[in-house]
Design an enzyme around this catalytic site. Structure first.
Site, PDB file in Angstrom:
ATOM      1  N   GLU A   1       0.851  -1.195   0.000  1.00  0.00           N
ATOM      2  CA  GLU A   1       0.000   0.000   0.000  1.00  0.00           C
ATOM      3  C   GLU A   1       0.887   1.246   0.000  1.00  0.00           C
ATOM      4  OE1 GLU A   1      -3.285   1.107  -0.203  1.00  0.00           O
ATOM      5  OE2 GLU A   1      -2.320   3.054   0.142  1.00  0.00           O
TER       6      GLU A   1
ATOM      7  N   ARG B   1     -16.863   4.222   5.005  1.00  0.00           N
ATOM      8  CA  ARG B   1     -15.743   3.559   4.312  1.00  0.00           C
ATOM      9  C   ARG B   1     -14.597   3.209   5.250  1.00  0.00           C
ATOM     10  NH1 ARG B   1     -15.053   4.655  -1.458  1.00  0.00           N
ATOM     11  NH2 ARG B   1     -17.002   5.462  -2.214  1.00  0.00           N
TER      12      ARG B   1
ATOM     13  N   ARG C   1     -19.180  16.327  -1.290  1.00  0.00           N
ATOM     14  CA  ARG C   1     -19.493  15.228  -0.359  1.00  0.00           C
ATOM     15  C   ARG C   1     -19.289  15.703   1.057  1.00  0.00           C
ATOM     16  NH1 ARG C   1     -16.115   9.996  -2.208  1.00  0.00           N
ATOM     17  NH2 ARG C   1     -17.899   8.802  -1.495  1.00  0.00           N
TER      18      ARG C   1
ATOM     19  N   ASP D   1     -11.213  -0.482  -9.339  1.00  0.00           N
ATOM     20  CA  ASP D   1     -11.126   0.779 -10.086  1.00  0.00           C
ATOM     21  C   ASP D   1      -9.904   0.820 -10.991  1.00  0.00           C
ATOM     22  OD1 ASP D   1     -13.448   1.718  -8.983  1.00  0.00           O
ATOM     23  OD2 ASP D   1     -12.602   3.617  -8.287  1.00  0.00           O
TER      24      ASP D   1
ATOM     25  N   ALA E   1     -17.591  -0.030  -6.147  1.00  0.00           N
ATOM     26  CA  ALA E   1     -16.917  -0.844  -5.134  1.00  0.00           C
ATOM     27  C   ALA E   1     -17.444  -2.281  -5.182  1.00  0.00           C
ATOM     28  CB  ALA E   1     -17.120  -0.240  -3.749  1.00  0.00           C
TER      29      ALA E   1
HETATM   30  C1  LIG Z   1     -18.411  10.266  -5.064  1.00  0.00           C
HETATM   31  C2  LIG Z   1     -18.297   8.766  -5.163  1.00  0.00           C
HETATM   32  C3  LIG Z   1     -19.297   7.965  -4.596  1.00  0.00           C
HETATM   33  C4  LIG Z   1     -19.225   6.576  -4.724  1.00  0.00           C
HETATM   34  N1  LIG Z   1     -20.217   5.806  -4.166  1.00  0.00           N
HETATM   35  C5  LIG Z   1     -20.183   4.469  -4.325  1.00  0.00           C
HETATM   36  C6  LIG Z   1     -21.195   3.637  -3.753  1.00  0.00           C
HETATM   37  O1  LIG Z   1     -22.103   4.103  -3.083  1.00  0.00           O
HETATM   38  N2  LIG Z   1     -21.107   2.288  -3.960  1.00  0.00           N
HETATM   39  C7  LIG Z   1     -20.101   1.725  -4.670  1.00  0.00           C
HETATM   40  O2  LIG Z   1     -20.088   0.488  -4.834  1.00  0.00           O
HETATM   41  N3  LIG Z   1     -19.097   2.478  -5.191  1.00  0.00           N
HETATM   42  C8  LIG Z   1     -19.132   3.831  -5.040  1.00  0.00           C
HETATM   43  N4  LIG Z   1     -18.124   4.601  -5.554  1.00  0.00           N
HETATM   44  C9  LIG Z   1     -17.010   3.940  -6.254  1.00  0.00           C
HETATM   45  C10 LIG Z   1     -16.036   3.396  -5.220  1.00  0.00           C
HETATM   46  O3  LIG Z   1     -15.608   4.439  -4.374  1.00  0.00           O
HETATM   47  C11 LIG Z   1     -14.832   2.774  -5.913  1.00  0.00           C
HETATM   48  O4  LIG Z   1     -15.275   1.923  -6.939  1.00  0.00           O
HETATM   49  C12 LIG Z   1     -13.988   1.959  -4.913  1.00  0.00           C
HETATM   50  O5  LIG Z   1     -13.601   2.742  -3.811  1.00  0.00           O
HETATM   51  C13 LIG Z   1     -12.759   1.413  -5.618  1.00  0.00           C
HETATM   52  O6  LIG Z   1     -12.019   0.673  -4.696  1.00  0.00           O
HETATM   53  P1  LIG Z   1     -10.568   0.144  -5.086  1.00  0.00           P
HETATM   54  O7  LIG Z   1     -10.097  -0.593  -3.892  1.00  0.00           O
HETATM   55  O8  LIG Z   1     -10.624  -0.552  -6.397  1.00  0.00           O
HETATM   56  O9  LIG Z   1      -9.693   1.466  -5.304  1.00  0.00           O
HETATM   57  P2  LIG Z   1      -9.295   2.589  -4.232  1.00  0.00           P
HETATM   58  O10 LIG Z   1     -10.326   2.710  -3.177  1.00  0.00           O
HETATM   59  O11 LIG Z   1      -8.962   3.806  -5.017  1.00  0.00           O
HETATM   60  O12 LIG Z   1      -7.969   2.017  -3.538  1.00  0.00           O
HETATM   61  C14 LIG Z   1      -6.723   2.052  -4.197  1.00  0.00           C
HETATM   62  C15 LIG Z   1      -5.610   1.887  -3.170  1.00  0.00           C
HETATM   63  O13 LIG Z   1      -4.377   1.761  -3.858  1.00  0.00           O
HETATM   64  C16 LIG Z   1      -3.396   2.592  -3.255  1.00  0.00           C
HETATM   65  N5  LIG Z   1      -2.422   2.930  -4.304  1.00  0.00           N
HETATM   66  C17 LIG Z   1      -2.557   3.827  -5.318  1.00  0.00           C
HETATM   67  N6  LIG Z   1      -1.472   3.813  -6.117  1.00  0.00           N
HETATM   68  C18 LIG Z   1      -0.629   2.883  -5.623  1.00  0.00           C
HETATM   69  C19 LIG Z   1       0.659   2.373  -6.040  1.00  0.00           C
HETATM   70  N7  LIG Z   1       1.291   2.850  -7.141  1.00  0.00           N
HETATM   71  N8  LIG Z   1       1.254   1.396  -5.287  1.00  0.00           N
HETATM   72  C20 LIG Z   1       0.615   0.897  -4.176  1.00  0.00           C
HETATM   73  N9  LIG Z   1      -0.594   1.337  -3.756  1.00  0.00           N
HETATM   74  C21 LIG Z   1      -1.221   2.306  -4.476  1.00  0.00           C
HETATM   75  C22 LIG Z   1      -4.190   3.774  -2.731  1.00  0.00           C
HETATM   76  O14 LIG Z   1      -3.485   4.451  -1.689  1.00  0.00           O
HETATM   77  C23 LIG Z   1      -5.455   3.087  -2.236  1.00  0.00           C
HETATM   78  O15 LIG Z   1      -5.344   2.625  -0.910  1.00  0.00           O
HETATM   79  C24 LIG Z   1     -18.153   5.983  -5.426  1.00  0.00           C
HETATM   80  C25 LIG Z   1     -17.138   6.789  -5.979  1.00  0.00           C
HETATM   81  C26 LIG Z   1     -17.197   8.167  -5.844  1.00  0.00           C
HETATM   82  C27 LIG Z   1     -16.109   9.015  -6.449  1.00  0.00           C
END
Ligand SMILES: Cc1cc2nc3c(=O)[nH]c(=O)nc-3n(C[C@H](O)[C@H](O)[C@H](O)COP(=O)(O)OP(=O)(O)OC[C@H]3O[C@@H](n4cnc5c(N)ncnc54)[C@H](O)[C@@H]3O)c2cc1C
Length: 447
Positions: free
Chosen positions: A40, A124, A204, A318, A331
């Site tokens: 991370e 979250r 937000r 994502d 998510a």
């Molecule tokens: C306004 C808003 C509202 C939303 N509401 C919803 C909802 O109600 N329901 C829903 O299902 N989804 C919702 N989403 C979408 C949801 O937030 C995302 O799809 C979800 O958080 C993605 O999770 P993730 O773990 O794939 O990525 P992230 O949560 O972005 O996690 C990525 C992680 O990788 C780390 N990282 C980044 N680069 C590197 C690197 N080079 N090396 C190592 N680590 C790294 C970061 O620090 C982070 O901890 C919403 C999004 C937004 C913007």
């Protein structure tokens, strides 16, 4: 099903990023005796203080992945209060002061979308904290920002921004919308390697539930509401066991451009309110309660040609398919990705089969997850009265919204998983999986 008696698999997986996707995957792999390490970038697992709602598909995915993951979610979820409200997603309401073209008045119900089973939200940070607690401490490193990945034939060498390196058999990019792993996999010149601005942004913030109840009444404050208008929409959901209202107010950027390198910025309440002149009283009341809003620019990903390369790199969550949040399902798709990849990895016994696993995952997950990206963009336009056909006709709006989540929530994940397992079996019999329509990019060794 987890096989807690199995011996560890003879391959190790690095996960880049410990967000919801990365930590669901990591926990599921640990429970399936698959050696894993999470790298991370941040100094600790962090999430913003906002809510995230997970639909029934995501809840089923957690249940199929591992009961501990489901329990971690349940420990911090807030469902829609009374048993009668169970399953309500949102009450969609007309949000403007001036009546709609078909005569709907401020605050009136357009339609009530139900998911057919529990729909719930979590804070979250609390959910991430629960997931982090399940992880063995030695399987996580912080302050490790992946900057390069070298294909070493036998495996991959990960280089971090702090100058250190680590070796694994494969790396799974769960590093979010600005994913470095995605850029390395697709190549810097691929137009899909970077996210693009969707034309919308949002404010937000959180509001105290007791104050919201005082102003709006018990029912309006505690049920999830989405107020639609021009050119934006405002949603409210209860989180933290009913103590807090999560408020998200979306609007459209007139010029369609976002040039600021920062996508998340603090904003003033006045600035936020300035975007919602002409909206109805319940909307103004709830926005007045939000302290210290943040402004979020909304980006999404153009479709990636592939989510994997040569059994060495794979993209989830994502990092693979960032979408705008209008379906509230981004998510949840990441959780589904974690389920499918875990079960496929659990089905093989050698690292030479990782290519089959990743290609199968790609073939099964890419169509569904990329549909979310396009469908979510369209839904954002519909909400904000920008759709050419629906406009501000609330009858047509209600008809569209009534079925807009069917394909997301009603997916039979057992069948989806069954298809993936069948495809993997065929691939293992034939050698490398190369399903129709899936191209595996060739690339130089340094990725
Ligand atoms: C306004 C808003 C509202 C939303 N509401 C919803 C909802 O109600 N329901 C829903 O299902 N989804 C919702 N989403 C979408 C949801 O937030 C995302 O799809 C979800 O958080 C993605 O999770 P993730 O773990 O794939 O990525 P992230 O949560 O972005 O996690 C990525 C992680 O990788 C780390 N990282 C980044 N680069 C590197 C690197 N080079 N090396 C190592 N680590 C790294 C970061 O620090 C982070 O901890 C919403 C999004 C937004 C913007």
């Amino acid at each position: 099903m987890s096989d807690r008696r199995a011996t560890p698999k003879p391959f190790s997986i690095a996960i880049a990023g410990g967000g919801i996707t990365g930590l669901c995957l990591a926990n599921a792999l640990v429970r399936h005796k698959i050696p894993v390490h999470v790298y991370e970038a941040a100094p600790a697992f962090t999430e913003i203080g906002a809510g995230v709602g997970l639909g029934p598909n995501a809840i089923r995915a957690m249940a199929l992945m591992d009961q501990d993951i489901l329990r971690a979610y349940e420990a911090c979820q807030t469902t829609n209060v009374s048993p009668a409200e169970q399953g309500r997603f949102f009450n969609f309401r007309y949000g403007m002061e001036k009546p709609s073209s078909d005569g709907m008045k401020a605050g009136e119900l357009i339609c009530d979308v139900r998911s057919g089973s529990v729909t719930s939200s979590v804070h979250r940070a609390r959910f991430l904290d629960q997931l982090a607690r399940l992880m063995p401490k030695e399987a996580t490193s912080f302050g490790k920002r992946i900057s390069a990945i070298d294909d070493e034939g036998e495996g991959v060498v990960l280089s971090f921004a702090d100058g250190t390196q680590a070796k694994h058999d494969a790396v799974v990019g769960c590093d979010g919308i600005k994913s470095r792993v995605r850029r390395l996999l697709l190549g810097e010149t691929d137009g899909a390697s970077l996210p693009v601005f969707s034309g919308k942004y949002c404010y937000r913030g959180l509001a105290p539930a007791d104050k919201a109840i005082e102003l709006l009444g018990e029912q309006m404050a505690s049920e999830s509401q989405m107020y639609l208008g021009r050119p934006g929409h405002v949603l409210t959901t209860l989180i933290e066991q009913g103590k807090t209202v999560n408020v998200v107010a979306y609007t459209t950027k007139e010029d369609g451009k976002w040039e600021d390198p920062e996508w998340v910025k603090s904003a003033s309440k006045e600035e936020m309110l300035g975007n919602f002149h002409g909206w109805s009283k319940p909307v103004e009341d709830i926005l007045h309660l939000v302290e210290k809003p943040n402004m979020w620019a909304l980006f999404d990903h153009p479709p990636a040609k592939t989510y994997h390369r040569k059994g060495k790199i794979c993209l989830l969550g994502d990092a693979a398919h960032a979408s705008t949040p209008h379906h509230g399902a981004g998510a949840g798709m990441g959780v589904e990705d974690a389920l499918i990849l875990t079960k496929l990895l659990a089905a093989v016994d050698s690292k030479t089969e990782l290519e089959d696993v990743f290609a199968t995952y790609d073939a099964i997950r890419r169509p569904r997850t990329q549909r979310l990206v396009t469908s979510s963009r369209k839904l954002g336009e519909i909400y904000d009265f920008q759709d050419q056909t629906i406009g501000d006709n609330m009858g047509a709006m209600g008809n569209y919204l009534a079925h807009a989540w069917d394909w997301i929530w009603n997916e039979d994940l057992t069948q989806h998983l069954g298809k993936a397992e069948k495809l993997l079996t065929v691939a293992r019999q034939k050698g490398i999986t190369q399903p129709k329509g899936v191209r595996v990019r060739e690339a130089p060794p340094r990725v």
